[in-house]
Design a protein around this motif. Structure first.
Motif, PDB file in Angstrom:
ATOM      1  N   ASN A 125     -39.134  94.783  32.523  1.00  0.00           N
ATOM      2  CA  ASN A 125     -38.536  93.518  32.067  1.00  0.00           C
ATOM      3  C   ASN A 125     -37.475  93.019  33.042  1.00  0.00           C
ATOM      4  O   ASN A 125     -37.399  91.828  33.334  1.00  0.00           O
ATOM      5  N   GLU A 126     -36.651  93.927  33.532  1.00  0.00           N
ATOM      6  CA  GLU A 126     -35.617  93.540  34.502  1.00  0.00           C
ATOM      7  C   GLU A 126     -36.244  93.002  35.780  1.00  0.00           C
ATOM      8  O   GLU A 126     -35.771  92.023  36.351  1.00  0.00           O
ATOM      9  N   ARG A 127     -37.309  93.635  36.234  1.00  0.00           N
ATOM     10  CA  ARG A 127     -37.998  93.184  37.443  1.00  0.00           C
ATOM     11  C   ARG A 127     -38.629  91.807  37.231  1.00  0.00           C
ATOM     12  O   ARG A 127     -38.571  90.941  38.097  1.00  0.00           O
TER      13      ARG A 127
ATOM     14  N   VAL B 261     -37.600  89.478  35.108  1.00  0.00           N
ATOM     15  CA  VAL B 261     -36.514  88.494  35.067  1.00  0.00           C
ATOM     16  C   VAL B 261     -36.026  88.191  36.477  1.00  0.00           C
ATOM     17  O   VAL B 261     -35.801  87.033  36.840  1.00  0.00           O
ATOM     18  N   THR B 262     -35.890  89.212  37.290  1.00  0.00           N
ATOM     19  CA  THR B 262     -35.464  89.017  38.675  1.00  0.00           C
ATOM     20  C   THR B 262     -36.475  88.177  39.443  1.00  0.00           C
ATOM     21  O   THR B 262     -36.104  87.253  40.179  1.00  0.00           O
ATOM     22  N   ASP B 263     -37.760  88.461  39.265  1.00  0.00           N
ATOM     23  CA  ASP B 263     -38.806  87.681  39.932  1.00  0.00           C
ATOM     24  C   ASP B 263     -38.801  86.227  39.472  1.00  0.00           C
ATOM     25  O   ASP B 263     -38.962  85.309  40.280  1.00  0.00           O
ATOM     26  N   GLN B 264     -38.616  86.009  38.171  1.00  0.00           N
ATOM     27  CA  GLN B 264     -38.561  84.640  37.645  1.00  0.00           C
ATOM     28  C   GLN B 264     -37.355  83.887  38.215  1.00  0.00           C
ATOM     29  O   GLN B 264     -37.466  82.714  38.583  1.00  0.00           O
ATOM     30  N   ASN B 265     -36.225  84.553  38.290  1.00  0.00           N
ATOM     31  CA  ASN B 265     -35.021  83.912  38.850  1.00  0.00           C
ATOM     32  C   ASN B 265     -35.225  83.565  40.317  1.00  0.00           C
ATOM     33  O   ASN B 265     -34.813  82.492  40.768  1.00  0.00           O
ATOM     34  N   ARG B 266     -35.856  84.453  41.070  1.00  0.00           N
ATOM     35  CA  ARG B 266     -36.126  84.188  42.479  1.00  0.00           C
ATOM     36  C   ARG B 266     -37.090  83.002  42.622  1.00  0.00           C
ATOM     37  O   ARG B 266     -36.886  82.124  43.455  1.00  0.00           O
ATOM     38  N   TYR B 267     -38.125  82.962  41.771  1.00  0.00           N
ATOM     39  CA  TYR B 267     -39.099  81.870  41.807  1.00  0.00           C
ATOM     40  C   TYR B 267     -38.420  80.541  41.472  1.00  0.00           C
ATOM     41  O   TYR B 267     -38.652  79.536  42.134  1.00  0.00           O
ATOM     42  N   ARG B 268     -37.564  80.538  40.454  1.00  0.00           N
ATOM     43  CA  ARG B 268     -36.818  79.318  40.101  1.00  0.00           C
ATOM     44  C   ARG B 268     -35.938  78.867  41.259  1.00  0.00           C
ATOM     45  O   ARG B 268     -35.860  77.676  41.568  1.00  0.00           O
ATOM     46  N   SER B 269     -35.269  79.807  41.883  1.00  0.00           N
ATOM     47  CA  SER B 269     -34.410  79.465  43.020  1.00  0.00           C
ATOM     48  C   SER B 269     -35.219  78.865  44.155  1.00  0.00           C
ATOM     49  O   SER B 269     -34.790  77.894  44.791  1.00  0.00           O
TER      50      SER B 269
END
Length: 118
Positions: free
Chosen positions: A12-14, A16-24
């Motif tokens: 789940n943490e990974r 969320v991190t991937d989603q945040n990177r994609y949004r950025s």
């Protein structure tokens, strides 16, 4: 069982991190590509209605290269959001019937002062 919970939390943490990177990345792409050139920014409507109807239409075109997203094509000049927002806010605040009544009263030959909501 604890090991399965730990791996689920890590997954789940990974995610969320991937989603945040994609949004950025998407936001950075938008900031880079959604910019008007100086010529596009100063585009105005033609003075003549005939030129406006028959003339060549200018557009702002770009492709953000985001999967499943079509290209963007907007007519120039872009709308003046501030002025249009003001009219929309006025309509929502006093309502269309009240606005029409106020305009009709303003069009009368004599000046009037209108106070209140009713």
């Amino acid at each position: 069982k604890r090991r399965s919970t730990d791996s689920t939390v890590a997954l789940n943490e990974r995610l969320v991190t991937d989603q945040n990177r994609y949004r950025s990345e998407i936001l950075q792409t938008m900031m880079d590509k959604l910019r008007l050139t100086r010529k596009q920014a100063y585009t105005t409507f033609p003075m003549s209605e005939l030129h406006h109807i028959q003339g060549r239409r200018r557009h702002f075109k770009t492709n953000l290269n985001i999967p499943d997203t079509p290209g963007i094509k907007l007519p120039l000049p872009l709308p003046d959001i501030g002025k249009q927002w003001g009219v929309a806010k006025l309509l929502l605040t006093i309502g269309s019937d009240s606005l029409l009544l106020a305009v009709k009263l303003l069009l009368l030959e004599r000046s009037m002062l209108i106070l209140g909501q009713n």
